[in-house]
Motif scaffolding. Structure first.
Motif, short mmCIF file in Angstrom:
data_model
loop_
_atom_site.label_atom_id
_atom_site.label_comp_id
_atom_site.label_asym_id
_atom_site.label_seq_id
_atom_site.Cartn_x
_atom_site.Cartn_y
_atom_site.Cartn_z
N MET A 287 36.83 75.84 56.90
CA MET A 287 36.94 76.76 58.06
C MET A 287 38.40 76.93 58.48
SD MET A 287 35.41 76.23 61.84
CE MET A 287 35.88 77.30 63.17
N TRP A 288 39.15 75.80 58.46
CA TRP A 288 40.54 75.86 58.90
C TRP A 288 41.51 76.14 57.76
CZ3 TRP A 288 40.96 76.57 63.82
CH2 TRP A 288 39.99 76.04 64.68
N HIS A 289 40.95 76.43 56.58
CA HIS A 289 41.80 76.74 55.43
C HIS A 289 41.64 78.21 55.05
CE1 HIS A 289 42.05 72.40 55.17
NE2 HIS A 289 43.04 72.55 54.30
N ILE A 290 42.74 78.81 54.64
CA ILE A 290 42.66 80.19 54.16
C ILE A 290 43.19 80.22 52.73
CG2 ILE A 290 42.82 81.40 56.38
CD1 ILE A 290 45.85 81.72 55.85
N ASP A 291 42.78 81.26 52.01
CA ASP A 291 43.23 81.41 50.64
C ASP A 291 44.39 82.40 50.60
OD1 ASP A 291 42.44 81.06 47.62
OD2 ASP A 291 42.81 83.20 47.93
N VAL A 292 45.56 81.92 50.19
CA VAL A 292 46.73 82.81 50.08
C VAL A 292 47.15 82.85 48.61
CG1 VAL A 292 49.08 83.30 50.87
CG2 VAL A 292 47.48 82.16 52.39
N GLY B 283 45.49 82.47 45.95
CA GLY B 283 44.93 81.39 45.15
C GLY B 283 45.28 80.00 45.65
N GLN B 284 46.10 79.88 46.71
CA GLN B 284 46.48 78.58 47.27
C GLN B 284 45.70 78.35 48.57
OE1 GLN B 284 48.61 76.24 46.10
NE2 GLN B 284 49.15 77.44 44.29
N ALA B 285 45.06 77.17 48.69
CA ALA B 285 44.38 76.84 49.95
C ALA B 285 45.43 76.38 50.95
CB ALA B 285 43.35 75.75 49.71
N VAL B 286 45.52 77.10 52.07
CA VAL B 286 46.56 76.80 53.06
C VAL B 286 45.89 76.45 54.39
CG1 VAL B 286 48.52 77.73 54.34
CG2 VAL B 286 48.21 78.33 51.94
N SER B 287 46.29 75.32 54.98
CA SER B 287 45.70 74.88 56.24
C SER B 287 46.33 75.63 57.41
CB SER B 287 45.93 73.37 56.39
OG SER B 287 45.89 73.01 57.74
N LEU B 288 45.46 76.27 58.23
CA LEU B 288 45.98 77.03 59.39
C LEU B 288 46.64 76.12 60.43
CD1 LEU B 288 43.27 79.77 60.05
CD2 LEU B 288 45.64 80.11 59.38
N PRO B 289 46.03 74.94 60.78
CA PRO B 289 46.72 74.06 61.75
C PRO B 289 48.08 73.61 61.23
CG PRO B 289 44.44 73.39 61.47
CD PRO B 289 44.69 74.43 60.44
N ALA B 290 48.18 73.36 59.91
CA ALA B 290 49.48 72.94 59.36
C ALA B 290 50.51 74.07 59.50
CB ALA B 290 49.33 72.55 57.90
N LEU B 291 50.06 75.33 59.30
CA LEU B 291 50.98 76.48 59.47
C LEU B 291 51.45 76.57 60.92
CD1 LEU B 291 49.45 79.47 57.45
CD2 LEU B 291 51.62 78.32 57.03
N THR B 292 50.50 76.36 61.86
CA THR B 292 50.88 76.42 63.28
C THR B 292 51.86 75.29 63.62
OG1 THR B 292 48.70 77.34 63.73
CG2 THR B 292 49.92 76.55 65.62
N ALA B 293 51.62 74.10 63.01
CA ALA B 293 52.54 72.97 63.26
C ALA B 293 53.94 73.30 62.71
CB ALA B 293 51.99 71.71 62.59
N VAL B 294 53.99 73.95 61.55
CA VAL B 294 55.29 74.35 60.99
C VAL B 294 55.94 75.37 61.92
CG1 VAL B 294 56.33 75.73 59.13
CG2 VAL B 294 54.82 73.84 58.58
N GLY B 295 55.12 76.31 62.43
CA GLY B 295 55.63 77.31 63.38
C GLY B 295 56.22 76.64 64.61
N LEU B 296 55.52 75.59 65.10
CA LEU B 296 55.98 74.84 66.27
C LEU B 296 57.35 74.21 65.99
CD1 LEU B 296 54.58 73.90 69.07
CD2 LEU B 296 54.37 71.71 67.93
N ALA B 297 57.47 73.58 64.81
CA ALA B 297 58.73 72.92 64.44
C ALA B 297 59.86 73.95 64.27
CB ALA B 297 58.54 72.13 63.16
N ILE B 298 59.55 75.07 63.61
CA ILE B 298 60.56 76.11 63.39
C ILE B 298 60.99 76.72 64.73
CG2 ILE B 298 60.96 78.43 62.39
CD1 ILE B 298 60.88 76.32 60.24
N GLY B 299 59.98 76.98 65.60
CA GLY B 299 60.28 77.53 66.92
C GLY B 299 61.16 76.58 67.72
N PHE B 300 60.88 75.28 67.61
CA PHE B 300 61.67 74.27 68.32
C PHE B 300 63.13 74.33 67.86
CE2 PHE B 300 63.37 69.98 68.87
CZ PHE B 300 63.04 69.74 70.20
#
Lengths: 304, 50
Positions: free
Chosen positions: A1-6, A8-25
Protein backbone atom coordinates in the motif's frame (compact mmCIF):
# COMPACT_ATOMS: atom_id res chain seq x y z
CA UNK A 1 0.00 0.00 0.00
CA UNK A 2 2.82 2.39 0.90
CA UNK A 3 4.94 1.33 -2.08
CA UNK A 4 4.63 2.60 -5.62
CA UNK A 5 6.07 1.23 -8.82
CA UNK A 6 8.41 3.68 -10.58
CA UNK A 7 9.72 2.27 -13.86
CA UNK A 8 9.82 -1.25 -12.40
CA UNK A 9 11.36 -0.17 -9.03
CA UNK A 10 9.32 -0.54 -5.82
CA UNK A 11 9.66 2.80 -4.04
CA UNK A 12 8.45 3.46 -0.48
CA UNK A 13 6.31 6.61 -0.20
CA UNK A 14 7.17 7.26 3.50
CA UNK A 15 10.88 6.96 2.63
CA UNK A 16 10.40 9.53 -0.18
CA UNK A 17 8.67 11.89 2.25
CA UNK A 18 11.52 11.38 4.76
CA UNK A 19 14.03 12.25 2.02
CA UNK A 20 11.92 15.32 1.19
CA UNK A 21 12.02 16.30 4.88
CA UNK A 22 15.82 15.98 4.97
CA UNK A 23 16.28 17.86 1.67
CA UNK A 24 13.86 20.59 2.81
CA UNK A 25 15.79 20.90 6.09
CA UNK A 26 19.06 21.35 4.17
CA UNK A 27 17.41 23.79 1.74
CA UNK A 28 15.92 25.87 4.55
CA UNK A 29 19.11 25.81 6.57
CA UNK A 30 21.46 26.87 3.80
CA UNK A 31 19.06 28.99 1.70
CA UNK A 32 19.44 26.78 -1.39
CA UNK A 33 17.00 24.69 -3.42
CA UNK A 34 18.46 21.30 -2.59
CA UNK A 35 17.88 19.87 -6.08
CA UNK A 36 21.60 19.18 -6.43
CA UNK A 37 21.34 16.55 -3.66
CA UNK A 38 17.82 15.33 -4.43
CA UNK A 39 18.35 14.02 -7.98
CA UNK A 40 21.49 11.97 -7.19
CA UNK A 41 19.78 10.69 -4.02
CA UNK A 42 16.71 9.52 -5.96
CA UNK A 43 18.98 7.71 -8.38
CA UNK A 44 21.46 6.30 -5.82
CA UNK A 45 19.09 5.33 -2.98
CA UNK A 46 15.84 4.46 -4.74
CA UNK A 47 17.32 3.31 -8.06
CA UNK A 48 14.84 5.54 -9.90
CA UNK A 49 16.02 5.92 -13.52
CA UNK A 50 17.92 9.20 -14.00
CA UNK A 51 15.44 10.81 -16.49
CA UNK A 52 12.50 10.23 -14.09
CA UNK A 53 14.58 11.40 -11.10
CA UNK A 54 15.44 14.59 -13.04
CA UNK A 55 11.83 15.27 -14.18
CA UNK A 56 10.25 14.56 -10.77
CA UNK A 57 12.85 16.61 -8.87
CA UNK A 58 12.17 19.57 -11.17
CA UNK A 59 8.40 19.15 -10.72
CA UNK A 60 8.56 19.25 -6.90
CA UNK A 61 10.75 22.38 -7.13
CA UNK A 62 7.76 24.33 -8.49
CA UNK A 63 6.10 23.88 -5.10
CA UNK A 64 9.15 24.80 -3.02
CA UNK A 65 10.20 27.78 -5.14
CA UNK A 66 6.80 29.55 -5.17
CA UNK A 67 7.17 30.58 -1.51
CA UNK A 68 10.77 31.78 -1.91
CA UNK A 69 9.91 33.66 -5.11
CA UNK A 70 7.01 35.56 -3.52
CA UNK A 71 9.08 36.36 -0.41
CA UNK A 72 12.05 37.78 -2.31
CA UNK A 73 9.73 39.84 -4.56
CA UNK A 74 8.02 41.22 -1.45
CA UNK A 75 11.39 42.53 -0.22
CA UNK A 76 12.49 43.58 -3.74
CA UNK A 77 15.75 41.67 -3.57
CA UNK A 78 17.74 41.27 -6.73
CA UNK A 79 18.04 42.93 -10.11
CA UNK A 80 15.21 42.24 -12.55
CA UNK A 81 17.40 43.30 -15.51
CA UNK A 82 19.63 40.27 -14.92
CA UNK A 83 16.57 38.00 -14.95
CA UNK A 84 15.34 39.69 -18.14
CA UNK A 85 18.68 39.09 -19.93
CA UNK A 86 19.19 35.55 -18.62
CA UNK A 87 15.61 34.28 -18.81
CA UNK A 88 15.11 34.07 -22.59
CA UNK A 89 18.50 32.42 -23.08
CA UNK A 90 17.90 30.03 -20.16
CA UNK A 91 14.64 28.77 -21.74
CA UNK A 92 16.61 27.78 -24.86
CA UNK A 93 19.07 26.09 -22.47
CA UNK A 94 16.30 24.12 -20.72
CA UNK A 95 15.09 22.79 -24.08
CA UNK A 96 18.66 21.87 -25.11
CA UNK A 97 19.31 20.19 -21.72
CA UNK A 98 16.12 18.11 -21.93
CA UNK A 99 16.96 16.98 -25.46
CA UNK A 100 20.50 16.13 -24.41
CA UNK A 101 19.13 14.02 -21.54
CA UNK A 102 16.87 12.14 -23.97
CA UNK A 103 19.84 11.47 -26.28
CA UNK A 104 21.92 10.18 -23.33
CA UNK A 105 19.01 8.04 -22.07
CA UNK A 106 18.68 6.49 -25.54
CA UNK A 107 22.43 5.81 -25.70
CA UNK A 108 21.85 2.69 -23.58
CA UNK A 109 24.62 0.92 -21.68
CA UNK A 110 28.19 -0.30 -22.01
CA UNK A 111 29.88 -3.23 -20.29
CA UNK A 112 32.11 -2.68 -17.27
CA UNK A 113 35.43 -4.54 -16.70
CA UNK A 114 33.46 -7.42 -15.10
CA UNK A 115 30.88 -7.49 -17.87
CA UNK A 116 28.21 -5.62 -15.88
CA UNK A 117 26.01 -3.21 -17.92
CA UNK A 118 26.63 0.45 -16.97
CA UNK A 119 24.03 3.09 -17.88
CA UNK A 120 25.62 5.88 -19.97
CA UNK A 121 23.09 8.49 -18.83
CA UNK A 122 23.62 7.74 -15.12
CA UNK A 123 27.39 7.75 -15.40
CA UNK A 124 27.50 11.01 -17.42
CA UNK A 125 25.10 12.82 -15.09
CA UNK A 126 26.96 11.63 -12.00
CA UNK A 127 30.22 12.96 -13.45
CA UNK A 128 28.62 16.37 -14.19
CA UNK A 129 27.08 16.46 -10.71
CA UNK A 130 30.42 15.70 -9.08
CA UNK A 131 32.11 18.50 -11.08
CA UNK A 132 29.43 21.09 -10.17
CA UNK A 133 29.36 20.11 -6.50
CA UNK A 134 33.16 20.28 -6.29
CA UNK A 135 33.02 23.76 -7.89
CA UNK A 136 30.39 24.94 -5.38
CA UNK A 137 32.31 23.38 -2.45
CA UNK A 138 35.58 25.06 -3.48
CA UNK A 139 33.79 28.44 -3.84
CA UNK A 140 32.24 28.03 -0.39
CA UNK A 141 35.52 27.01 1.27
CA UNK A 142 37.25 29.93 -0.45
CA UNK A 143 34.62 32.27 1.02
CA UNK A 144 35.17 30.70 4.46
CA UNK A 145 38.92 31.28 4.15
CA UNK A 146 38.44 34.90 3.01
CA UNK A 147 35.90 35.78 5.69
CA UNK A 148 38.19 34.30 8.35
CA UNK A 149 40.72 36.95 7.29
CA UNK A 150 38.24 39.83 6.85
CA UNK A 151 34.50 39.66 7.67
CA UNK A 152 32.30 39.80 4.52
CA UNK A 153 30.23 42.90 3.97
CA UNK A 154 26.50 42.76 3.20
CA UNK A 155 26.83 45.75 0.90
CA UNK A 156 26.31 46.08 -2.82
CA UNK A 157 28.17 44.72 -5.79
CA UNK A 158 31.82 45.48 -6.25
CA UNK A 159 32.96 46.93 -9.59
CA UNK A 160 36.21 44.95 -9.34
CA UNK A 161 34.41 41.56 -9.55
CA UNK A 162 35.87 39.52 -12.46
CA UNK A 163 32.72 39.38 -14.64
CA UNK A 164 32.14 43.12 -14.21
CA UNK A 165 35.62 43.93 -15.51
CA UNK A 166 35.53 41.40 -18.34
CA UNK A 167 33.12 41.02 -21.28
CA UNK A 168 32.09 42.05 -24.78
CA UNK A 169 29.98 45.06 -25.71
CA UNK A 170 27.13 45.96 -25.68
CA UNK A 171 26.83 46.74 -21.98
CA UNK A 172 23.94 47.63 -19.68
CA UNK A 173 23.88 49.13 -16.18
CA UNK A 174 22.41 47.29 -13.17
CA UNK A 175 21.16 50.18 -10.99
CA UNK A 176 19.51 48.05 -8.28
CA UNK A 177 22.86 46.45 -7.38
CA UNK A 178 24.92 49.53 -8.28
CA UNK A 179 26.95 48.03 -11.11
CA UNK A 180 27.68 50.64 -13.82
CA UNK A 181 28.10 48.23 -16.74
CA UNK A 182 27.99 44.51 -17.53
CA UNK A 183 28.12 42.64 -20.82
CA UNK A 184 24.65 41.43 -21.92
CA UNK A 185 26.22 38.79 -24.17
CA UNK A 186 28.18 37.15 -21.32
CA UNK A 187 25.10 37.30 -19.11
CA UNK A 188 22.88 35.72 -21.79
CA UNK A 189 25.32 32.80 -22.21
CA UNK A 190 25.41 32.30 -18.42
CA UNK A 191 21.59 32.14 -18.55
CA UNK A 192 21.79 29.55 -21.34
CA UNK A 193 24.25 27.44 -19.31
CA UNK A 194 22.00 27.63 -16.21
CA UNK A 195 18.99 26.48 -18.26
CA UNK A 196 21.04 23.67 -19.82
CA UNK A 197 22.04 22.38 -16.36
CA UNK A 198 18.44 22.67 -15.17
CA UNK A 199 17.01 20.64 -18.08
CA UNK A 200 19.82 18.09 -17.97
CA UNK A 201 20.22 17.59 -14.22
CA UNK A 202 16.83 18.53 -12.73
CA UNK A 203 18.28 21.24 -10.51
CA UNK A 204 16.98 24.78 -10.23
CA UNK A 205 20.43 26.03 -11.20
CA UNK A 206 20.96 28.03 -8.02
CA UNK A 207 23.95 25.92 -6.98
CA UNK A 208 25.78 27.10 -10.14
CA UNK A 209 24.18 30.54 -10.63
CA UNK A 210 24.58 31.88 -7.09
CA UNK A 211 28.39 31.50 -6.99
CA UNK A 212 28.53 33.23 -10.41
CA UNK A 213 26.41 36.17 -9.20
CA UNK A 214 28.16 36.46 -5.82
CA UNK A 215 31.80 35.82 -6.75
CA UNK A 216 31.63 36.68 -10.49
CA UNK A 217 29.52 39.85 -10.31
CA UNK A 218 29.99 40.77 -6.64
CA UNK A 219 26.27 40.65 -5.71
CA UNK A 220 25.35 40.54 -2.02
CA UNK A 221 23.98 37.13 -0.95
CA UNK A 222 20.41 38.46 -0.63
CA UNK A 223 20.47 40.18 -4.05
CA UNK A 224 21.91 37.04 -5.65
CA UNK A 225 19.19 34.88 -4.07
CA UNK A 226 16.47 37.38 -5.11
CA UNK A 227 17.79 37.54 -8.67
CA UNK A 228 18.25 33.77 -8.98
CA UNK A 229 14.82 32.84 -7.66
CA UNK A 230 12.85 34.37 -10.57
CA UNK A 231 15.11 32.64 -13.08
CA UNK A 232 14.84 29.40 -11.11
CA UNK A 233 11.05 29.66 -10.91
CA UNK A 234 10.70 30.13 -14.67
CA UNK A 235 13.20 27.42 -15.61
CA UNK A 236 11.68 24.77 -13.34
CA UNK A 237 8.22 25.41 -14.82
CA UNK A 238 9.48 25.15 -18.40
CA UNK A 239 11.73 22.20 -17.49
CA UNK A 240 8.83 20.34 -15.85
CA UNK A 241 6.64 20.85 -18.92
CA UNK A 242 9.45 19.65 -21.22
CA UNK A 243 10.07 16.57 -19.06
CA UNK A 244 6.34 15.87 -18.64
CA UNK A 245 5.99 15.80 -22.45
CA UNK A 246 8.72 13.12 -22.47
CA UNK A 247 6.96 11.15 -19.65
CA UNK A 248 9.83 11.82 -17.22
CA UNK A 249 7.67 13.25 -14.41
CA UNK A 250 6.19 10.94 -11.76
CA UNK A 251 3.66 13.07 -9.88
CA UNK A 252 3.46 10.61 -6.94
CA UNK A 253 7.22 10.90 -6.38
CA UNK A 254 7.11 14.71 -6.69
CA UNK A 255 4.17 15.10 -4.27
CA UNK A 256 5.64 12.69 -1.66
CA UNK A 257 8.91 14.68 -1.64
CA UNK A 258 7.09 18.01 -1.59
CA UNK A 259 5.06 16.95 1.48
CA UNK A 260 8.30 16.34 3.41
CA UNK A 261 10.29 19.28 2.06
CA UNK A 262 7.59 21.85 2.95
CA UNK A 263 7.92 20.88 6.64
CA UNK A 264 11.71 20.38 6.48
CA UNK A 265 12.42 23.85 5.05
CA UNK A 266 10.63 25.52 7.99
CA UNK A 267 12.62 23.42 10.51
CA UNK A 268 15.89 24.14 8.66
CA UNK A 269 15.25 27.88 8.60
CA UNK A 270 14.65 27.93 12.34
CA UNK A 271 17.88 26.02 12.96
CA UNK A 272 19.81 28.56 10.85
CA UNK A 273 19.07 31.34 13.32
CA UNK A 274 21.01 29.42 16.01
CA UNK A 275 24.11 28.66 13.92
CA UNK A 276 26.89 31.08 12.95
CA UNK A 277 27.44 32.01 9.27
CA UNK A 278 30.90 30.47 9.31
CA UNK A 279 29.64 27.16 10.74
CA UNK A 280 26.82 27.16 8.15
CA UNK A 281 29.26 27.63 5.27
CA UNK A 282 31.57 24.88 6.54
CA UNK A 283 28.71 22.40 7.02
CA UNK A 284 27.41 23.29 3.54
CA UNK A 285 30.82 22.52 2.03
CA UNK A 286 30.97 19.23 4.02
CA UNK A 287 27.50 18.32 2.69
CA UNK A 288 28.58 19.03 -0.90
CA UNK A 289 31.78 17.01 -0.50
CA UNK A 290 29.81 14.17 1.14
CA UNK A 291 27.47 14.05 -1.87
CA UNK A 292 30.49 13.99 -4.20
CA UNK A 293 31.89 11.09 -2.12
CA UNK A 294 28.62 9.12 -2.41
CA UNK A 295 28.55 9.72 -6.18
CA UNK A 296 32.21 8.65 -6.43
CA UNK A 297 31.55 5.38 -4.55
CA UNK A 298 28.59 4.63 -6.85
CA UNK A 299 30.68 5.31 -9.98
CA UNK A 300 33.54 3.08 -8.76
CA UNK A 301 31.07 0.33 -7.80
CA UNK A 302 29.29 0.40 -11.17
CA UNK A 303 32.55 0.43 -13.15
CA UNK A 304 34.29 -2.34 -11.18
CA UNK B 1 22.13 15.08 -39.13
CA UNK B 2 21.29 18.43 -40.77
CA UNK B 3 18.57 18.93 -38.17
CA UNK B 4 21.08 18.40 -35.34
CA UNK B 5 23.59 20.85 -36.89
CA UNK B 6 20.84 23.45 -37.31
CA UNK B 7 19.63 22.92 -33.73
CA UNK B 8 23.13 23.24 -32.24
CA UNK B 9 23.76 26.39 -34.33
CA UNK B 10 20.46 27.83 -33.10
CA UNK B 11 21.49 27.06 -29.50
CA UNK B 12 24.82 28.84 -30.01
CA UNK B 13 23.25 31.91 -31.66
CA UNK B 14 20.05 32.20 -29.60
CA UNK B 15 21.69 33.63 -26.43
CA UNK B 16 23.58 36.15 -28.58
CA UNK B 17 20.39 37.27 -30.32
CA UNK B 18 18.49 37.39 -27.04
CA UNK B 19 21.27 39.39 -25.39
CA UNK B 20 21.21 41.97 -28.19
CA UNK B 21 17.41 42.18 -28.04
CA UNK B 22 17.41 42.75 -24.26
CA UNK B 23 20.14 45.39 -24.66
CA UNK B 24 18.02 47.25 -27.25
CA UNK B 25 14.92 47.05 -25.05
CA UNK B 26 16.83 48.17 -21.92
CA UNK B 27 18.36 51.12 -23.81
CA UNK B 28 14.98 52.18 -25.14
CA UNK B 29 13.50 52.06 -21.62
CA UNK B 30 16.49 53.98 -20.16
CA UNK B 31 16.07 56.74 -22.75
CA UNK B 32 12.45 57.23 -21.74
CA UNK B 33 12.97 56.78 -18.00
CA UNK B 34 16.50 57.11 -16.53
CA UNK B 35 17.03 54.48 -13.79
CA UNK B 36 17.28 55.35 -10.09
CA UNK B 37 17.77 52.86 -7.22
CA UNK B 38 14.61 52.21 -5.22
CA UNK B 39 14.42 52.10 -1.44
CA UNK B 40 13.92 48.48 -0.39
CA UNK B 41 12.05 47.31 2.71
CA UNK B 42 14.26 45.52 5.26
CA UNK B 43 13.88 41.75 5.51
CA UNK B 44 14.01 40.01 8.89
CA UNK B 45 17.07 37.72 9.06
CA UNK B 46 15.06 34.53 9.64
CA UNK B 47 12.74 35.13 6.68
CA UNK B 48 15.64 35.24 4.24
CA UNK B 49 16.25 31.53 4.70
CA UNK B 50 12.60 30.47 4.37
Amino acid sequence: MWHIDVAGQAVSLPALTAVGLAIGFVAGMFGVGGGFILTPLLSLSFKIPMPIAVGSALCQKIGTSIGSFLKHRQYQHGELRVDFVMLGASLFGVDAGTRLLTILANAGTFLSARGKPVSIVTLTLEAIYAAILLFAASMTLNAVRKSARAPASEGHASSVAPLVRWGFPPYIALPEVEIPKVSVIVMAYIGFATGLLSGLLGIGGGVALLPVLIYGYGFSIKDAAGTGILLLFATVIVGTVEHALRHNVDLRVALAILAGSSVGSQLGARTTARVSNQALRISFAVLLLGTVGAIGIDVVRSLS
Amino acid sequence: MLGTVLYVSACVLAPLAWGLLTWAVTRAIEKRRPPKPTKKPAMPELEYYL
